[in-house]
Scaffold this active site. Structure first.
Site, PDB file in Angstrom:
ATOM      1  N   GLU A 208       1.440  -0.425  -5.069  1.00  0.00           N
ATOM      2  CA  GLU A 208       0.277   0.311  -5.415  1.00  0.00           C
ATOM      3  C   GLU A 208       0.890   1.806  -5.247  1.00  0.00           C
ATOM      4  O   GLU A 208       1.354   2.435  -4.520  1.00  0.00           O
ATOM      5  CB  GLU A 208      -0.674   0.416  -4.420  1.00  0.00           C
TER       6      GLU A 208
ATOM      7  N   ASP B 276       0.750  -1.055   0.028  1.00  0.00           N
ATOM      8  CA  ASP B 276      -0.029  -0.118  -0.068  1.00  0.00           C
ATOM      9  C   ASP B 276       0.924   1.308  -0.072  1.00  0.00           C
ATOM     10  O   ASP B 276       1.760   1.294   0.779  1.00  0.00           O
ATOM     11  CB  ASP B 276      -0.853   0.038   1.362  1.00  0.00           C
TER      12      ASP B 276
END
Length: 643
Positions: free
Chosen positions: A351, A309
């Site tokens: 990401e 993330d």
């Protein structure tokens, strides 16, 4: 009490940033000592004046349960001559300022169900896995040349019981796995499962990184769920957050009264947008903690990969200046090297919304070392294009074509994730303009185009049946929509599309190679029709895509083709089975001689409104035999290699 001291080698590696199984040293462990089970507790609190152990076994009274400081760098340990399995505990830490803090164990393997916050002594060992076939198959394949279509989901809101309670990990094995198999997804990606206090953080603000959330059961229940996924040929990817953590009082934040896991400088530490604290990724002990955590999930839970993330938030220091954080970048490189040395089959997916170069290149050639990266640029461009009124799409033609300028610069995953269907952004279906039927037609078109575009794929839950509402993160998906014809047909469309994707090598074999894609007509902005070819390793094996982004149909659309002969339509998003208007090419399409679209032959075909038509060259019997269609192809290298 039994005196225990970690070895000097263990402590050296931890403080050096190279103890990659730190979970074997820290946390609570059930050990055998002189024929009896004892429980050892070890914690790192470098600024603490005193550390005590409190729990259900001593009525939360720390008298006589003081941990012993093992070294000057602040490792504390205590061994209790009892089997404390299942007991609750916390660390009572006295700071330099004399403040007493009650902290959960950063290395705990299990935690209380929120809102309670104590750690639980838990034996993480002993689960008997039955996924050996899955592991072996992974080792014998290269994911770069295989189909990869990920179903992203949040376990707490995919489906709820009639009384509103969560399904357990074990129950989800019976509910979710058949659903994934029926639809044809190759992997699931689960929003973070590390223990977290607040449901609506979706797991992105974690507390106990080694503790699978107790919302859905025990850690071994989760192991069973993943084991069952693997036995049914479904990979499991975990959303993982090594950049920042929540600031709840019992967690990692200012762990011993001072910055321990977080940066000492407030400007670097505080993530004001999310209300979280950033990990100090330049600190050796934090590197040992996080890299150990990745290996822990792989070793004990057989996780097949991580979606890492907020990489953009990691690689730059906080602030608008966009100054690279070299400590964090070096950490990411180190993390990827270690993970791939441990297991070269793992998916490490960044990401990342930046244009930082070589994110998916190996570290030994200067890359960051991930093997995949979300293509956020493609996602933003195509959604902006689709949300525009069809008559205005002509002026946004470049939003569709631009992604092919960089499609092979990294190994990309094309994501339609949870982030695109929350906070007032509307669902994918409701982003589409036009009438009720036109919305469905354009969503089928979008998915068909996505399958044709180079790169692996990801779709968030609910998108498969065209959920009208955006994701409601406190409620389950709108399963009642299956009572409506168009939603059932959308679901049937996704099933057929994924079935077609998985059996069509041109759609995945050369995803990361320029040789796998070729434009036919990239310039038809007036009609908003795009045509291109996807190729496999076999020269004669290709698919021709024609994508019409306007609500006009054509009965005799002329298009240049790569090869002389006959073509047949093998997939059409406008099929009435899917809710379309049934502008289908039933007949074999024969080429005609004539220069068109830079080719020496062309065909004329029907082009459906808001539709995707996929054509394939027809092979004559002799060609099929001579080309050896059924032979096993060699696994030639493609895309970037893992470390």
């Amino acid at each position: 009490m039994i005196q225990y001291s970690p070895t000097s080698f263990e402590t050296h590696l931890f403080h050096e940033g190279n103890l990659f199984k730190a979970y074997e040293l820290f946390g609570s462990h059930l050990l055998r000592y002189e024929g009896k089970v004892v429980t050892r507790f070890t914690v790192w609190a470098p600024n603490a004046v005193q550390v005590n152990l409190i729990g259900s076994f001593n009525n939360w009274n720390s008298n006589g349960f003081r941990l012993i400081k093992q070294n000057d760098q602040g490792i504390w340990s205590l061994t209790i001559p009892l089997d404390l399995s299942g007991e609750l505990y916390k660390y009572e830490i006295v700071s330099k300022k004399g403040v007493t803090l009650l902290k959960s164990d950063p290395f705990a393997f299990f935690s209380e169900v929120r809102p309670n916050t104590a750690s639980i002594v838990y034996d993480i060992k002993g689960y008997k896995w039955n996924d050996q076939k899955w592991i072996k198959n992974k080792e014998n394949k290269s994911i770069y040349h295989e189909p990869l279509f990920i179903y992203e989901l949040h376990l707490g809101t995919w489906k709820l019981k009639d009384n509103g309670e969560y399904y357990s990990y074990a129950e989800l094995a019976n509910e979710l796995i058949p659903y994934i198999k029926e639809h044809g997804f190759t992997h699931i990606e689960i929003l973070p499962l590390v223990e977290h206090p607040y449901d609506r953080s979706w797991g992105y603000q974690g507390v106990s990184y080694f503790s699978a959330t107790s919302r859905y059961g025990t850690p071994k229940d989760l192991m069973y769920f993943i084991d069952q996924c693997h036995q049914h040929n479904i990979g499991v990817i975990l959303d993982w957050v090594p950049g920042h953590f929540c600031k709840d009082a019992h967690g990692l934040y200012l762990f011993d009264g001072e910055p321990v896991y977080d940066y000492p400088n407030e400007k670097d530490r505080e993530n004001f947008i999310w209300g979280t604290a950033n990990f100090d990724l330049g600190k050796n002990e934090v590197q040992s903690f996080l890299i150990s955590n990745a290996l822990f999930w792989i070793e004990y839970f057989h996780i097949d990969g991580f979606r890492v993330d907020a990489v953009a938030n990691i690689i730059y220091w906080p602030g608008e200046e966009k100054i690279p954080n070299r400590y964090a970048i070096d950490f990411l490189k180190k993390m990827n090297r270690v993970v791939f040395q441990h297991d070269p089959t793992v998916l490490m997916i960044a990401e990342d919304s930046t244009d930082w170069p070589m994110v998916t290149a190996p570290t030994h050639v200067g890359g960051i070392g991930f093997n995949y990266k979300w293509n956020m640029g493609w996602m933003n461009d195509i959604l902006k294009y689709m949300e525009e009124l069809p008559e205005k799409r002509t002026s946004l033609h470049h939003k569709v074509t631009f992604s092919l300028m960089y499609a092979f610069s990294e190994n990309f995953v094309l994501p339609f994730s949870h982030d695109e269907v929350v906070h007032g952004k509307k669902s994918l279906l409701n982003k589409m303009p036009g009438t009720y039927e036109e919305k469905f037609a354009q969503l089928r078109l979008l998915y068909g185009y996505m399958v044709g575009h180079p790169g692996k794929k990801l779709l968030f839950m609910g998108g498969e049946f065209g959920q009208f509402s955006e994701w409601k993160d406190l409620d389950q998906l709108d399963w009642n929509l299956f009572n409506y014809d168009m939603h059932r047909k959308m679901d049937a469309y996704i099933r057929e599309l994924l079935k077609f994707y998985r059996r069509s090598k041109p759609l995945y074999e050369l995803d990361h190679s320029l040789e796998g894609f070729e434009w036919i007509d990239v310039n038809n902005a007036a009609q908003s029709i795009f045509s291109f070819v996807r190729k496999s390793k076999e020269e004669e094996d290709f698919l021709l895509f024609v994508c019409n982004f306007k609500n006009n149909n054509y009965g005799n659309y002329k298009i240049g083709v790569p090869k002389k002969g006959e073509y047949r339509e093998v997939f059409n998003s406008d099929d009435e089975r899917f809710g379309g208007t049934h502008h289908i090419n039933y007949k074999i399409l024969k080429t005609k001689d004539g220069f068109y679209h830079g080719r020496e032959q062309y065909i004329t075909m029907k082009v459906p409104p808001y539709g995707v038509s996929i054509l394939k060259p027809v092979k004559k019997r002799k060609e099929r035999k001579d080309n050896g269609e059924n032979k096993v192809l060699s696994d030639a290298p493609s895309g970037r290699k893992r470390n």
